[in-house]
Design an enzyme around this catalytic site. Structure first.
Site: not given
Length: 503
Positions: A173, A292
């Site tokens: 991320e 995710e």
């Protein structure tokens, strides 16, 4: 009662059912590791301190891969802290979750756990506070047979054979301002490209995942992928996607339609990747690792980390209690992932234990299944062979977030070896039953092997340690086949699996 028609044909194949679609995620966050998979005082713990009951449920869940050790955690992680004698390992501050990391579990312990659970490890490297050299050191430790500093350290620590980890995530991320070491797309793309190039000098056959967007709502969504892939295209195999959904302000209809956004996410990312491919005249395709995904109630108190001078070990964090509607959405997300199996080559349900998880534990005590356990386990167990492209004629209904959406969401798989067809279907309506009518002329002679539906008059019912069995997928006795047509009644807010096989 509403009616929806689905037509199946064995010639209309999207792609193979990929076992890596059924991956999960273990991060050093909250109680996922400590008192989750690792609890030495538990009656079922083995010599490594791993809970046997959690290993058993991981196998029952049908998990194929497990991403480790993060997540936000990895962007500040020094993996060397967690190898060698446990008594000599330092305790460190984990800035991502304002906790203390005791380093009782590290790469060697995790690899042993993977072997016990029968899962493939998927490692992430720290590109937040660290870079190329540290990634190379970890790769050497894991994959080089011996004769070098880090490989010999591994051997000295008890692992004579290399772990041969195939799949590696290049950071986590990095588009997010919350991330330690957050970078612009150009900065991250250059670092990821150099890291990937160096890692391939050690092992050219690695599968590398570059960070995509942390959600479709990110202001840089799309442009982030374009810039990062322009820098890394020839050096990586997959681009990551992360998405979490949660019911807001009691808008159940929009929540049940969350996979409209998931479909949009995958299609947008692959379109951008293909545009970079065309512009760069590249031969290969970049595919998606949706590493995710889940339902996550981020505004709840349990999602707030500690603060100030409070740096606890394994605090209670992100321990959402999932209800029936959440399980229906998780089932729909699996439908979306399978529907895009031509471009989604891996996925990881985040996470496995205690932290936004299908499996919950009490420290030293009981283990139990959340509602989301069941659609994942059943899909992983029965979806085999090829994913079919369906012709769906469904009624639509209005939602505040997504406008008009199809009431029925469905996908099917076909196993050419056994002839079995598996239909997965969600009724997104809040109030209406749907009669599902399936045209099976392309598969003559099938019968219902099993039909299960997960639903409850109270869609807010949640499992607990005291009761995780009152609401389970139940036999759907309305499922019948006659004249090469299958029919089943699907209640509102429901997820169903219908298995069809030869007589």
């Amino acid at each position: 009662m509403l009616s929806a028609t689905v037509t199946l044909d064995p010639a209309f194949v999207v792609g193979p059912v990929r076992r890596r679609t059924f991956g999960s995620f273990v991060e050093h966050l909250g109680r996922c590791v400590y008192t989750g998979i690792h609890d030495p005082e538990h009656p079922s713990a083995d010599a490594d301190g791993f809970r046997g009951d959690v290993v058993d449920l991981t196998r029952e869940l049908g998990v194929s891969t497990v991403r480790y050790p993060g997540g936000n955690f990895v962007s500040g992680y020094r993996w060397e802290d967690a190898i060698g004698p446990v008594a000599e390992r330092p305790r460190r501050l984990d800035l991502a979750w304002h906790s203390t990391e005791p380093n009782l579990v590290g790469v060697d312990e995790f690899m042993r756990w993977c072997a016990k659970a029968g899962v493939e490890p998927m490692m992430a490297v720290n590109l937040g506070t660290r870079g190329v050299q540290e990634a190379l050191d970890l790769l050497e430790y894991c994959n080089v047979p011996g004769g070098t500093n880090w490989s010999d350290r591994r051997r000295a620590n008890g692992a004579a054979d290399p772990y041969r980890v195939k799949m590696w995530c290049l950071g986590n991320e990095m588009d997010g301002p919350w991330q330690i070491g957050h970078r612009t797309a150009h900065e991250y793309g250059r670092l990821a490209a150099e890291t990937a190039r160096a890692m391939r000098m050690v092992d050219p056959d690695l599968e590398l995942v570059v960070c995509g967007s942390s959600g479709s709502v990110m202001p840089t969504f799309g442009e982030w992928e374009r810039v990062v892939l322009s820098e890394t295209y020839e050096h990586v195999d997959h681009v990551s996607a992360h998405a979490y959904y949660w019911e807001e302000d009691g808008d159940l209809a929009s929540f049940l339609a969350s996979t409209v956004d998931m479909d949009h996410f995958v299609e947008s990312v692959t379109a951008t990747a293909d545009a970079v491919r065309a512009a760069g005249k590249h031969a290969k395709r970049i595919n998606v690792s949706f590493d995710e995904w889940n339902v996550w109630y981020q505004r709840r108190a349990e999602s707030r980390p500690p603060s100030g001078d409070d740096w606890p070990v394994a605090p209670v964090l992100l321990e959402d209690r999932y209800n029936v509607a959440d399980a229906v959405v998780v089932g729909s997300m699996l439908i979306s992932l399978l529907r895009h199996t031509d471009r989604v080559h891996a996925a990881s349900l985040a996470q496995l234990v205690n932290v936004i998880a299908p499996i919950m534990t009490e420290p030293g005590g009981r283990v139990w299944k959340q509602t989301i356990f069941h659609p994942f386990a059943l899909t992983s167990r029965h979806a085999k062979g090829e994913v079919l492209r369906l012709a769906v004629d469904s009624p639509v209904h209005s939602t505040a977030r997504f406008g008009d959406v199809a009431t029925l969401d469905a996908v099917a798989t076909h196993d050419p070896e056994t002839g079995e067809v598996v239909l997965l279907a969600t009724n997104r309506s809040v109030t209406e039953d749907v009669v599902l009518d399936v045209d099976l002329r392309g598969f003559p002679g099938l019968r219902v092997v099993e039909a299960l539906t997960l639903a409850n008059p109270d869609h807010t019912w949640s499992a607990t340690a005291d009761d995780d069995t009152s609401v389970l997928p139940r036999a759907n006795t309305t499922a019948k086949v006659a004249d090469d047509r299958a029919r089943a009644e699907l209640p509102p807010v429901s997820w169903s699996i219908v298995r069809l096989g030869r007589a």
